[in-house]
Design a protein around this motif. Structure first.
Motif, PDB file in Angstrom:
ATOM      1  N   PHE A 231       0.837  -1.197   0.000  1.00  0.00           N
ATOM      2  CA  PHE A 231       0.000   0.000   0.000  1.00  0.00           C
ATOM      3  C   PHE A 231       0.880   1.258   0.000  1.00  0.00           C
ATOM      4  O   PHE A 231       0.582   2.232  -0.682  1.00  0.00           O
ATOM      5  CB  PHE A 231      -0.935  -0.029   1.213  1.00  0.00           C
ATOM      6  N   SER A 232       1.978   1.219   0.734  1.00  0.00           N
ATOM      7  CA  SER A 232       2.896   2.365   0.785  1.00  0.00           C
ATOM      8  C   SER A 232       3.440   2.682  -0.605  1.00  0.00           C
ATOM      9  O   SER A 232       3.462   3.839  -1.034  1.00  0.00           O
ATOM     10  CB  SER A 232       4.082   2.054   1.702  1.00  0.00           C
ATOM     11  N   ILE A 233       3.863   1.621  -1.288  1.00  0.00           N
ATOM     12  CA  ILE A 233       4.406   1.830  -2.638  1.00  0.00           C
ATOM     13  C   ILE A 233       3.342   2.412  -3.554  1.00  0.00           C
ATOM     14  O   ILE A 233       3.593   3.344  -4.320  1.00  0.00           O
ATOM     15  CB  ILE A 233       4.974   0.499  -3.196  1.00  0.00           C
ATOM     16  N   CYS A 234       2.115   1.896  -3.422  1.00  0.00           N
ATOM     17  CA  CYS A 234       1.011   2.400  -4.236  1.00  0.00           C
ATOM     18  C   CYS A 234       0.763   3.882  -3.961  1.00  0.00           C
ATOM     19  O   CYS A 234       0.546   4.665  -4.892  1.00  0.00           O
ATOM     20  CB  CYS A 234      -0.273   1.621  -3.963  1.00  0.00           C
ATOM     21  N   ILE A 235       0.800   4.262  -2.687  1.00  0.00           N
ATOM     22  CA  ILE A 235       0.554   5.669  -2.328  1.00  0.00           C
ATOM     23  C   ILE A 235       1.617   6.567  -2.964  1.00  0.00           C
ATOM     24  O   ILE A 235       1.303   7.587  -3.588  1.00  0.00           O
ATOM     25  CB  ILE A 235       0.600   5.849  -0.782  1.00  0.00           C
ATOM     26  N   LEU A 236       2.873   6.152  -2.863  1.00  0.00           N
ATOM     27  CA  LEU A 236       3.950   6.976  -3.429  1.00  0.00           C
ATOM     28  C   LEU A 236       3.809   7.087  -4.945  1.00  0.00           C
ATOM     29  O   LEU A 236       3.925   8.167  -5.527  1.00  0.00           O
ATOM     30  CB  LEU A 236       5.320   6.389  -3.058  1.00  0.00           C
ATOM     31  N   LEU A 237       3.542   5.948  -5.583  1.00  0.00           N
ATOM     32  CA  LEU A 237       3.377   5.970  -7.043  1.00  0.00           C
ATOM     33  C   LEU A 237       2.197   6.841  -7.430  1.00  0.00           C
ATOM     34  O   LEU A 237       2.257   7.609  -8.390  1.00  0.00           O
ATOM     35  CB  LEU A 237       3.187   4.544  -7.576  1.00  0.00           C
ATOM     36  N   ALA A 238       1.106   6.724  -6.651  1.00  0.00           N
ATOM     37  CA  ALA A 238      -0.095   7.499  -6.964  1.00  0.00           C
ATOM     38  C   ALA A 238       0.207   9.000  -6.917  1.00  0.00           C
ATOM     39  O   ALA A 238      -0.235   9.757  -7.787  1.00  0.00           O
ATOM     40  CB  ALA A 238      -1.217   7.148  -6.005  1.00  0.00           C
ATOM     41  N   TRP A 239       0.980   9.408  -5.917  1.00  0.00           N
ATOM     42  CA  TRP A 239       1.359  10.830  -5.821  1.00  0.00           C
ATOM     43  C   TRP A 239       2.138  11.267  -7.050  1.00  0.00           C
ATOM     44  O   TRP A 239       1.838  12.289  -7.668  1.00  0.00           O
ATOM     45  CB  TRP A 239       2.210  11.074  -4.573  1.00  0.00           C
ATOM     46  N   ILE A 240       3.141  10.494  -7.399  1.00  0.00           N
ATOM     47  CA  ILE A 240       3.984  10.856  -8.550  1.00  0.00           C
ATOM     48  C   ILE A 240       3.143  10.890  -9.825  1.00  0.00           C
ATOM     49  O   ILE A 240       3.219  11.833 -10.622  1.00  0.00           O
ATOM     50  CB  ILE A 240       5.137   9.829  -8.732  1.00  0.00           C
ATOM     51  N   ILE A 241       2.320   9.877  -9.990  1.00  0.00           N
ATOM     52  CA  ILE A 241       1.529   9.798 -11.223  1.00  0.00           C
ATOM     53  C   ILE A 241       0.541  10.954 -11.297  1.00  0.00           C
ATOM     54  O   ILE A 241       0.409  11.621 -12.333  1.00  0.00           O
ATOM     55  CB  ILE A 241       0.813   8.432 -11.317  1.00  0.00           C
ATOM     56  N   LEU A 242      -0.112  11.242 -10.194  1.00  0.00           N
ATOM     57  CA  LEU A 242      -1.113  12.308 -10.190  1.00  0.00           C
ATOM     58  C   LEU A 242      -0.477  13.664 -10.498  1.00  0.00           C
ATOM     59  O   LEU A 242      -0.940  14.397 -11.388  1.00  0.00           O
ATOM     60  CB  LEU A 242      -1.816  12.345  -8.832  1.00  0.00           C
ATOM     61  N   VAL A 243       0.587  13.985  -9.775  1.00  0.00           N
ATOM     62  CA  VAL A 243       1.226  15.291  -9.980  1.00  0.00           C
ATOM     63  C   VAL A 243       1.827  15.370 -11.389  1.00  0.00           C
ATOM     64  O   VAL A 243       1.746  16.397 -12.061  1.00  0.00           O
ATOM     65  CB  VAL A 243       2.282  15.562  -8.881  1.00  0.00           C
ATOM     66  N   SER A 244       2.393  14.250 -11.875  1.00  0.00           N
ATOM     67  CA  SER A 244       2.941  14.230 -13.235  1.00  0.00           C
ATOM     68  C   SER A 244       1.849  14.439 -14.278  1.00  0.00           C
ATOM     69  O   SER A 244       2.050  15.144 -15.261  1.00  0.00           O
ATOM     70  CB  SER A 244       3.629  12.897 -13.521  1.00  0.00           C
ATOM     71  N   LEU A 245       0.713  13.818 -14.048  1.00  0.00           N
ATOM     72  CA  LEU A 245      -0.392  13.965 -15.002  1.00  0.00           C
ATOM     73  C   LEU A 245      -0.811  15.426 -15.106  1.00  0.00           C
ATOM     74  O   LEU A 245      -0.987  15.951 -16.211  1.00  0.00           O
ATOM     75  CB  LEU A 245      -1.588  13.122 -14.562  1.00  0.00           C
ATOM     76  N   ILE A 246      -0.958  16.061 -13.948  1.00  0.00           N
ATOM     77  CA  ILE A 246      -1.329  17.482 -13.959  1.00  0.00           C
ATOM     78  C   ILE A 246      -0.260  18.273 -14.710  1.00  0.00           C
ATOM     79  O   ILE A 246      -0.562  19.109 -15.559  1.00  0.00           O
ATOM     80  CB  ILE A 246      -1.483  18.018 -12.517  1.00  0.00           C
ATOM     81  N   ALA A 247       0.995  17.968 -14.418  1.00  0.00           N
ATOM     82  CA  ALA A 247       2.105  18.688 -15.061  1.00  0.00           C
ATOM     83  C   ALA A 247       2.068  18.488 -16.579  1.00  0.00           C
ATOM     84  O   ALA A 247       2.178  19.443 -17.344  1.00  0.00           O
ATOM     85  CB  ALA A 247       3.436  18.214 -14.492  1.00  0.00           C
ATOM     86  N   VAL A 248       1.903  17.247 -17.020  1.00  0.00           N
ATOM     87  CA  VAL A 248       1.944  16.963 -18.458  1.00  0.00           C
ATOM     88  C   VAL A 248       0.762  17.610 -19.179  1.00  0.00           C
ATOM     89  O   VAL A 248       0.925  18.226 -20.232  1.00  0.00           O
ATOM     90  CB  VAL A 248       1.966  15.439 -18.714  1.00  0.00           C
ATOM     91  N   VAL A 249      -0.410  17.491 -18.593  1.00  0.00           N
ATOM     92  CA  VAL A 249      -1.588  18.081 -19.241  1.00  0.00           C
ATOM     93  C   VAL A 249      -1.407  19.584 -19.380  1.00  0.00           C
ATOM     94  O   VAL A 249      -1.634  20.169 -20.442  1.00  0.00           O
ATOM     95  CB  VAL A 249      -2.876  17.754 -18.438  1.00  0.00           C
ATOM     96  N   LYS A 250      -0.937  20.201 -18.317  1.00  0.00           N
ATOM     97  CA  LYS A 250      -0.719  21.655 -18.350  1.00  0.00           C
ATOM     98  C   LYS A 250       0.378  22.013 -19.361  1.00  0.00           C
ATOM     99  O   LYS A 250       0.214  22.894 -20.197  1.00  0.00           O
ATOM    100  CB  LYS A 250      -0.337  22.138 -16.953  1.00  0.00           C
ATOM    101  N   PHE A 251       1.475  21.295 -19.289  1.00  0.00           N
ATOM    102  CA  PHE A 251       2.641  21.590 -20.135  1.00  0.00           C
ATOM    103  C   PHE A 251       2.322  21.406 -21.620  1.00  0.00           C
ATOM    104  O   PHE A 251       2.758  22.179 -22.461  1.00  0.00           O
ATOM    105  CB  PHE A 251       3.779  20.667 -19.699  1.00  0.00           C
ATOM    106  N   GLN A 252       1.530  20.386 -21.915  1.00  0.00           N
ATOM    107  CA  GLN A 252       1.216  20.124 -23.326  1.00  0.00           C
ATOM    108  C   GLN A 252       0.320  21.187 -23.940  1.00  0.00           C
ATOM    109  O   GLN A 252       0.381  21.445 -25.129  1.00  0.00           O
ATOM    110  CB  GLN A 252       0.546  18.764 -23.454  1.00  0.00           C
ATOM    111  N   LYS A 253      -0.534  21.768 -23.110  1.00  0.00           N
ATOM    112  CA  LYS A 253      -1.493  22.737 -23.654  1.00  0.00           C
ATOM    113  C   LYS A 253      -0.949  24.150 -23.703  1.00  0.00           C
ATOM    114  O   LYS A 253      -1.435  24.978 -24.437  1.00  0.00           O
ATOM    115  CB  LYS A 253      -2.766  22.738 -22.777  1.00  0.00           C
ATOM    116  N   GLN A 254       0.073  24.403 -22.893  1.00  0.00           N
ATOM    117  CA  GLN A 254       0.441  25.797 -22.662  1.00  0.00           C
ATOM    118  C   GLN A 254       1.283  26.404 -23.778  1.00  0.00           C
ATOM    119  O   GLN A 254       1.965  25.705 -24.523  1.00  0.00           O
ATOM    120  CB  GLN A 254       1.182  25.909 -21.331  1.00  0.00           C
ATOM    121  N   ASP A 255       1.205  27.739 -23.873  1.00  0.00           N
ATOM    122  CA  ASP A 255       2.106  28.484 -24.739  1.00  0.00           C
ATOM    123  C   ASP A 255       3.400  28.687 -23.977  1.00  0.00           C
ATOM    124  O   ASP A 255       3.382  28.966 -22.788  1.00  0.00           O
ATOM    125  CB  ASP A 255       1.515  29.856 -25.071  1.00  0.00           C
TER     126      ASP A 255
END
Ligand SMILES: Nc1ncnc2c1ncn2[C@@H]1O[C@H](COP(=O)(O)OP(=O)(O)O)[C@@H](O)[C@H]1O
Ligand SMILES: [Mg+2]
Lengths: 256, 311
Positions: A231-255
């Motif tokens: 569960f600990s590993i899942c929590i850490l991965l979930a954090w990285i994946i979630l924050v990365s997803l936000i970053a990628v979505v924002k980065f891909q759309k932005q000027d």
């Protein structure tokens, strides 16, 4: 991708600042750990000889916490510099696939943080042994399962926060924002303790610190932090994946 | 070939580029002109996918830039000479690009030499003048020997030698069959190299033609006449539909008439001519006319015909 990662590694190590910073970071982390270990009568009210070898190792490992914070700052400064100088134009003209660009940054800092983490933890372990033998205490064997779990858990911390800082820098595009975010995530557990236990029970298990403490075996049994390894590993991965997803979505759309 | 179709970019409520359609052809230096704020940089950044269009699209050989493989061999660009980490040396800056783009490292020395930066290659870019940074940006753009070269205001900060060097370089690149797009807010900078001129004003395309074509259409083109009897000649010409301004007592400035028509008219009316001369506008005058919207330089029909003709 290999080319890109190579280029990112050069981007870091071409700069004198990076080399100096990373070396100072390790030196300061080690020094702090040693200082904490040798001043336990002040900080913990116990003489060093009254502590168990494991206590000394874990006190010494506080230096890794400092290195962790400094690595977050380094990551945020290095990546945000690319945005603030507009050098990102050049990077993205060469690599217009922004997902790939982001991924190469993540992998590069993943590798960097692993190296930093292993070096830090190994050196801290060795200095702990040194401190133990200087005080005529029995050294702690690497075969010790608790020790190994502890060292492994501590090693995860800089890697996790470094990756979090990479993604956060893409989100905030500023070192300040990224550092505040990453340190904020680290600080939440301390703040959450001020709230009722119902809230603690809800929030504590999903915080990365709980997962890291559980992985290193320092989470108290039956506390809100205590989680299973999986569960600990899942929590850490979930954090990285979630924050990365936000970053990628924002980065891909932005000027840029 | 780069195809720009109906490209539009709005920044909040501000329209930076509006309905821009054009192709950038290989083997030609294309001057991309317009006053500051016309939308040149925004257009170039949209070609490079740095800025996302509000509407329309750009394709490179039928693909979006971000989907290209081997981008460094397709497009090289200078967006802003100052867009560099000032703590890197010139050599390191280029090496980063070469490494990321899978370009042979020898190319780095090669381009440093070509752009005249060999001597300062180990100095931090922070110590460079704008002219040197522009040269470094050009070196970066050419590193992958790309088919298309995009340079945004590359003449800024270059000294006279640098300007000559860059013009020659642009010509050479076009001769090698590359498409070269150079932006500037000064007509004089690109007139010597650009075969084709694209003019933007307030985000809109207002001219797309050769320099000669443009001069002919200008209001500033007129015929200067000095004669025995300016008054008489002028009234006669007006009857024939000429548009005349008396610049001063000595000279007549005549438009909408050819040299021949004026000469014959003078001969028939027995007026001696002392001077009969076609005056061409300076390119800067032309440019001002264009960007102030005095003259309609573009008819869509015109452009379409020309494009089809060259295909
Ligand atoms: N990031 C931005 N946000 C808001 N407005 C912008 C931005 N970039 C450019 N603009 C505006 O768009 C217009 C076109 O700018 P630009 O493309 O830089 O013109 P040029 O390169 O021809 O001087 C200008 O009015 C400019 O103020
Ligand atoms: Mg501009």
């Amino acid at each position: 991708m290999k080319n890109l990662i190579q280029s990112e590694i050069k981007k870091i190590f071409f700069l004198k600042f990076s080399k100096n910073y990373l070396i100072s970071m390790i030196a300061m982390g080690l020094a702090l750990g040693i200082i904490f270990s040798l001043t336990t009568n002040v900080t913990q009210g116990k003489a060093i000889t009254e502590l168990s070898p494991m206590d000394i190792v874990s006190t010494n490992m506080l230096g890794v916490d400092l290195a962790n914070v400094m690595l977050i700052i380094f990551t945020a400064l290095s990546i945000s510099k690319e945005f603030s100088t507009d050098a990102i134009y050049v990077s993205l003209v060469v690599t217009p696939n922004r997902k790939k660009f982001f991924a190469s940054k993540m992998i590069t800092y993943f590798l960097l943080s692993i190296v930093v983490s292993i070096v830090m933890v190994a050196l801290t372990y060795l200095t702990s042994q040194l401190i133990l033998s200087v005080h005529g205490m029995s050294r702690i064997a690497f075969q010790n399962a608790n020790l190994r779990q502890f060292l492994l858990g501590v090693s995860v911390m800089p890697v996790f926060y470094c990756l979090l800082a990479v993604a956060a820098t893409f989100i905030f595009e500023s070192s300040g924002g990224s550092i505040t975010f990453s340190l904020g995530i680290m600080a939440i557990p301390a703040l959450i303790k001020m709230f009722s236990s119902t809230i603690q029970k809800l929030v504590m298990p999903i915080l990365p610190q709980s997962a890291i403490h559980s992985l290193s075996g320092v989470a108290e049994q039956n506390s809100f932090e205590s989680l299973g390894i999986f569960f600990s590993i899942c929590i850490l991965l979930a954090w990285i994946i979630l924050v990365s997803l936000i970053a990628v979505v924002k980065f891909q759309k932005q000027d840029i | 070939m780069i195809k720009i179709k109906d490209l539009t970019k709005n920044f909040k409520d501000k329209v930076a580029v509006e309905g821009l359609s054009l192709n950038i052809r290989p083997g030609v230096v294309t001057g991309f002109l317009g006053p500051n704020g016309a939308g040149k940089s925004t257009t170039m950044k949209m070609i490079l996918d740095l800025i996302k269009p509000t509407q329309g699209e750009v394709t490179i050989d039928g693909k979006y830039y971000k989907d290209l493989k081997n981008t460094t061999s397709k497009i090289g660009a200078l967006i802003d000479g100052n867009a560099v980490n000032p703590n890197l040396t010139a050599r390191q800056h280029l090496e980063l690009i070469a490494t990321a783009g899978g370009i042979a490292i020898e190319q780095v020395e090669n381009m440093l030499y070509k752009t005249g930066l060999s001597k300062v290659k180990s100095n931090p870019i922070g110590e460079f003048s704008l002219g040197m940074r522009q040269r470094l940006g050009i070196a970066a753009a050419l590193l992958g020997e790309p088919e298309t070269v995009i340079l945004d205001e590359p003449f800024n900060g270059l000294d006279v030698d640098g300007i000559h060097w860059l013009r020659q370089l642009a010509k050479d690149l076009a001769r090698q069959g590359k498409a070269v797009l150079i932006s500037s807010h000064l007509m004089s900078e690109v007139q010597a190299v650009a075969e084709r001129i694209i003019v933007l004003a307030k985000g809109k395309l207002i001219a797309d033609m050769t320099i000669e074509e443009m001069s002919k259409k200008s209001l500033s083109a007129y015929i200067k006449v000095k004669s025995e009897n300016n008054e008489l000649l002028s009234s006669l010409l007006k009857k024939k539909g000429a548009f005349i301004q008396n610049a001063n007592d000595e000279n007549l400035h005549i438009r909408k008439m050819t040299l021949k028509q004026i000469g014959i008219m003078a001969k028939e009316s027995h007026i001696a001519l002392f001077e009969l001369k076609e005056m061409q506008p300076s390119l800067e005058e032309l440019f001002v006319e264009l960007t102030e919207g005095k003259v309609e330089y573009i008819s869509t029909k015109d452009i379409r015909e020309r494009k089809d003709g060259r295909k």
